[in-house]
Design an enzyme around this catalytic site. Structure first.
Site, short mmCIF file in Angstrom:
data_model
loop_
_atom_site.label_atom_id
_atom_site.label_comp_id
_atom_site.label_asym_id
_atom_site.label_seq_id
_atom_site.Cartn_x
_atom_site.Cartn_y
_atom_site.Cartn_z
N ASP A 264 0.85 -1.20 0.00
CA ASP A 264 0.00 0.00 0.00
C ASP A 264 0.88 1.25 0.00
O ASP A 264 2.06 1.19 0.35
CB ASP A 264 -0.96 0.02 1.20
CG ASP A 264 -0.26 0.14 2.54
OD1 ASP A 264 0.81 -0.47 2.72
OD2 ASP A 264 -0.77 0.85 3.44
N ASP B 109 8.73 4.00 -1.20
CA ASP B 109 8.00 3.58 0.00
C ASP B 109 6.69 2.92 -0.38
O ASP B 109 5.69 3.58 -0.50
CB ASP B 109 7.77 4.81 0.89
CG ASP B 109 7.12 4.49 2.22
OD1 ASP B 109 7.04 3.30 2.57
OD2 ASP B 109 6.69 5.43 2.90
N GLU C 270 0.07 -0.87 5.90
CA GLU C 270 1.14 -0.26 6.71
C GLU C 270 0.93 1.23 6.86
O GLU C 270 1.13 1.79 7.94
CB GLU C 270 2.51 -0.54 6.06
CG GLU C 270 3.68 -0.32 7.01
CD GLU C 270 4.18 1.11 7.09
OE1 GLU C 270 4.90 1.44 8.03
OE2 GLU C 270 3.83 1.93 6.22
N GLU C 271 0.53 1.89 5.78
CA GLU C 271 0.42 3.35 5.81
C GLU C 271 -0.79 3.84 6.61
O GLU C 271 -0.96 5.04 6.80
CB GLU C 271 0.38 3.92 4.39
CG GLU C 271 1.63 3.64 3.56
CD GLU C 271 2.89 4.37 4.04
OE1 GLU C 271 2.87 4.97 5.13
OE2 GLU C 271 3.89 4.32 3.32
N HIS D 147 -21.32 35.17 14.15
CA HIS D 147 -20.86 36.39 13.49
C HIS D 147 -19.70 36.94 14.33
O HIS D 147 -19.88 37.20 15.54
CB HIS D 147 -22.00 37.40 13.41
CG HIS D 147 -21.69 38.61 12.57
ND1 HIS D 147 -20.74 39.54 12.94
CD2 HIS D 147 -22.21 39.03 11.39
CE1 HIS D 147 -20.68 40.48 12.01
NE2 HIS D 147 -21.57 40.19 11.04
N THR E 209 -16.47 36.44 7.78
CA THR E 209 -16.20 36.85 9.15
C THR E 209 -16.96 35.95 10.12
O THR E 209 -18.10 36.23 10.49
CB THR E 209 -16.60 38.32 9.36
OG1 THR E 209 -17.89 38.51 8.75
CG2 THR E 209 -15.60 39.26 8.73
N ARG F 259 6.40 10.84 18.19
CA ARG F 259 7.34 9.75 17.88
C ARG F 259 7.97 9.31 19.19
O ARG F 259 8.40 10.16 20.00
CB ARG F 259 8.43 10.23 16.92
CG ARG F 259 7.93 10.63 15.57
CD ARG F 259 7.64 9.45 14.67
NE ARG F 259 6.89 9.88 13.50
CZ ARG F 259 6.57 9.09 12.48
NH1 ARG F 259 6.91 7.82 12.48
NH2 ARG F 259 5.89 9.56 11.47
N HIS G 84 6.05 10.08 1.10
CA HIS G 84 4.80 10.72 1.56
C HIS G 84 4.60 12.12 0.95
O HIS G 84 3.62 12.76 1.27
CB HIS G 84 4.74 10.84 3.10
CG HIS G 84 4.76 9.51 3.81
ND1 HIS G 84 4.32 9.35 5.10
CD2 HIS G 84 5.13 8.27 3.40
CE1 HIS G 84 4.45 8.08 5.46
NE2 HIS G 84 4.95 7.41 4.44
N1 BES Z 1 8.74 3.30 5.39
C1 BES Z 1 8.12 4.19 6.29
C2 BES Z 1 8.89 4.37 7.58
C3 BES Z 1 10.30 4.89 7.44
C4 BES Z 1 10.67 5.79 6.46
C5 BES Z 1 11.24 4.47 8.33
C6 BES Z 1 11.97 6.24 6.36
C7 BES Z 1 12.53 4.93 8.27
C8 BES Z 1 12.91 5.82 7.25
C9 BES Z 1 6.71 3.68 6.60
O1 BES Z 1 6.02 3.34 5.44
C10 BES Z 1 5.91 4.78 7.25
O2 BES Z 1 5.66 5.77 6.62
N2 BES Z 1 5.47 4.58 8.50
C11 BES Z 1 4.63 5.51 9.17
C12 BES Z 1 4.02 4.88 10.39
C13 BES Z 1 2.70 4.19 10.18
C14 BES Z 1 2.23 3.63 11.49
C15 BES Z 1 1.66 5.04 9.55
C16 BES Z 1 5.42 6.68 9.68
O3 BES Z 1 6.60 6.55 10.01
O4 BES Z 1 4.83 7.76 9.76
MN MN Z 2 7.18 2.18 4.19
MN MN Z 3 5.31 5.27 4.51
#
Ligand code: BES
Ligand code: MN
Ligand code: MN
Length: 455
Positions: A88, A119, A152-153, A212, A314, A327, A426
Site C-alpha cells: 500500500d 516507500d 502499513e500506511e 458572526h 467573518t 514519535r 509521503h
Molecule cells: N517506510 C516508512 C517508515 C520509514 C521511512 C522508516 C523512512 C525509516 C525511514 C513507513 O512506510 C511509514 O511511513 N510509517 C509511518 C508509520 C505508520 C504507522 C503510519 C510513519 O513513520 O509515519
Molecule cells: Mn514504508
Molecule cells: Mn510510509
C-alpha cells in the site's frame, strides 16, 4: 557476485518494466475510493511471487486489506528469512504539486517518479526479483518466506491479529525489511532502530454554533485561538515537550552511543539548503541525528477550523481540530504516551471551551541488534556490493511490525533499506533511483548467502 551482475544485466529492462506495472496500481490504503486498485495490487504481488518460484502463495484475508504470503522451503534444517514489506502507498495529494502523474511512473535523470517508488513498492519488489534471481541461478542458500501487507500506511490494525494467529507459518530466524533510508549511496548505512508512534486527533469546541465574529467576537473564546495556544504550550523555550512525565521512560544514550551516532557524515549547510530553511529547530542539547533518531518528538500533522474557502467570511467558528502525533523511543509505549497526552491536553483546556481527544493508531519503538549473525550478514553484503562498510544509524520513522514481530514471534529484524531521505516519501514527486533499485537486487542475494554461511 558474477552470476548476480550477469542476471541483472540480462534482465535489466524487464526488472524495471515489472516495477512500473506495480507502480501504476494506485494502492492507496487510506482512501476507500481506491479499494479495487488496492485489491488488484495484492493479486499482482501474489502472481509475481508465484512466477518467481514461491510455493503456497496465498492472499490472506483480514478485516482490512489482505496480506500476501509466499514461501520457498528448500531444507527445513536450513535457516529461514522472513521478508516483510508493504504494497500500500500514501495518498498522492496534493496532486497539483506533482510534475508528472503519481501513478504514471516516469524516469527523469535516472530516477523513477511515482507514489510508492521508494516507500515501499520499489524496495519490497527488489526482494521478489532477488528471489527470482536466486531461483533462476540455483543459488537460494536458505529458506525464504514473504509477507507483504496492504495496511502499513494506515497503522497495520489487522496485522497483529494475523501474526498472532499464524505463528507457525511465520516462523523464521530473522525478519528482513527494506523500507528505510541510507545516508547516501557514497555512505551506505543500516538503520538499527525505529521510533514508535502515538497518533491522535483533538477537537476544541466553543459556542454551540458558528457565530458572526463582529457580533460575538471579543466576548466568546475562539476555538482556533484556544487550540493554537494549547498546541503552542506543548513545547517550552528549549523545545522540550511539556507534557508531565513525557520523558520518564526514555533511556538516555551513553556518551559512546551518542559519539557513534554523531560520527556519521552530516553536512548541516546541505541539510538546510535541501529544505530551503535558514535555521534548524529542535530540542536543546541534541544534534540533528539525535533529535530525529533517539529523542521523542511531538508534531502537529494537520489543523483546521473556521472558513478556509475562497475570499473572506467573518466567522467565529464553533470548533477547531488538529491531528497530532508523537514519535516514541525505546522504553516508551504508545499506550502510556497516549494517556499522558490525553490527560494533559484535557487539563490545560480553559473553561471557555470543551476538548475531546480521540486516539488513532500507535506503534512501538524498536532497536535492532548489531551483534547478530543477520546484522553481520547485512554488513558483509553491503560492504561487498558498495565497496564500503555500512554505517549504523537510527531511523526517525516507524514500522510497527518490527516491535510486533519481536514481541509475538521473538524474531529480530534487519533493516536493509536502500531509499534516501531525499526520495520525498509521503510527499509530492516521490522518487527512487534506478541505480538503487538494481543495487538492492544485487545486494539482497549476498545477504542470504552470508546469512546462510554464518548461521
Ligand atoms: N517506510 C516508512 C517508515 C520509514 C521511512 C522508516 C523512512 C525509516 C525511514 C513507513 O512506510 C511509514 O511511513 N510509517 C509511518 C508509520 C505508520 C504507522 C503510519 C510513519 O513513520 O509515519
Ligand atoms: Mn514504508
Ligand atoms: Mn510510509
Amino acid at each position: 557476485m558474477q552470476h548476480i551482475k550477469q542476471y541483472v544485466e540480462q534482465n535489466r529492462q524487464r526488472l524495471l518494466d515489472e516495477l512500473f506495472d506495480l507502480l501504476r496500481l494506485a494502492s492507496v490504503s487510506a482512501d476507500p475510493q481506491y479499494k479495487p486498485e488496492v485489491l488488484k495490487t495484492a493479486d499482482y504481488v501474489a502472481a509475481k511471487l508465484r512466477e518467481a518460484g514461491a510455493d503456497n502463495v496465498e492472499i490472506c484475508q483480514t478485516a482490512g486489506y489482505p496480506i500476501v504470503y509466499g514461501e520457498k522451503i528448500i531444507d527445513p534444517s536450513k535457516p529461514t528469512v522472513l521478508v516483510y514489506g508493504h504494497y500500500d502507498v500514501q495518498p498522492p495529494d496534493p496532486l497539483e504539486l506533482w510534475h508528472t502523474p503519481p501513478f504514471e511512473p516516469t524516469v527523469r535523470d535516472g530516477k523513477i517518479y511515482a507514489r510508492g517508488a521508494c516507500d515501499d513498492k520499489g524496495q519490497f519488489y527488489m526482494h521478489v526479483k532477488a528471489f527470482e534471481l536466486m531461483m533462476q541461478t540455483d543459488t537460494l542458500p536458505c529458506n525464504i518466506k514473504f509477507m507483504i501487507e496492504g495496511e502499513e500506511e494506515v497503522g497495520s490494525a489487522n496485522l497483529g491479529i494475523f501474526v498472532k494467529a499464524n505463528k507457525e507459518k511465520l516462523k523464521a530466524d530473522v525478519v528482513l525489511i527494506s523500507d528505510t533510508s541510507m545516508i547516501s549511496m557514497e555512505h551506505p548505512s543500516l538503520e538499527t532502530g525505529l521510533r514508535g508512534l502515538s497518533y491522535l486527533e483533538v477537537e476544541v469546541i466553543g459556542p454551540n454554533r458558528d457565530l458572526h465574529s463582529g457580533v460575538y467576537g471579543g466576548a466568546v473564546a475562539n476555538p482556533i485561538t484556544i487550540l493554537a495556544q494549547m498546541i503552542a504550550s506543548l513545547h517550552d523555550e528549549n523545545n522540550h515537550i511539556t507534557i508531565p512525565g513525557f520523558y520518564n521512560d526514555v533511556i538516555p544514550l551513553t556518551q559512546d552511543e551518542r559519539d557513534a551516532l554523531n560520527s556519521a557524515p552530516y553536512d548541516e549547510a546541505e541539510y538546510k539548503k535541501d529544505l530551503d530553511i535558514a535555521e534548524l529547530w529542535g530540542e536543546k542539547g541534541y544534534s540533528t541525528f539525535e533529535r530525529t533518531g533517539t529523542r521523542p518528538t511531538l508534531e502537529v500533522n494537520g489543523i483546521w477550523g473556521g472558513y478556509i474557502g475562497e475570499g473572506a467570511k467573518t466567522v467565529l467558528p464553533s470548533k477547531a481540530n488538529a491531528k497530532i502525533s508523537m514519535r516514541l523511543v525505546p522504553n516508551q509505549t504508545s499506550e502510556a504516551i497516549t494517556k499522558l497526552f490525553t490527560d494533559h491536553f484535557l487539563s490545560i483546556a480553559p473553561p471557555s471551551v470543551k476538548v475531546k481527544v480521540t486516539p488513532h493508531h500507535g506503534g512501538e519503538p524498536a532497536v535492532t541488534p548489531t551483534d547478530s549473525v543477520a546484522y553481520k550478514a547485512a554488513q558483509k553484503a553491503i560492504a561487498e556490493s558498495f565497496g564500503k562498510e555500512p554505517i549504523p544509524t537510527r531511523g526517525g520513522g516507524s514500522i510497527p511490525i518490527v516491535a510486533l514481530f519481536e514481541a509475538e514471534l521473538g524474531i529480530k529484524t534487519v533493516l536493509m533499506g536502500f531509499g534516501l531521505d531525499s526520495d520525498a516519501l509521503h510527499s509530492p514527486n516521490e522518487k527512487y533511483d534506478i541505480y538503487n533499485y538494481y543495487k538492492g537486487i544485487e545486494t539482497i542475494p549476498l545477504f542470504h548467502k552470508y546469512f546462510a554461511e554464518l548461521s
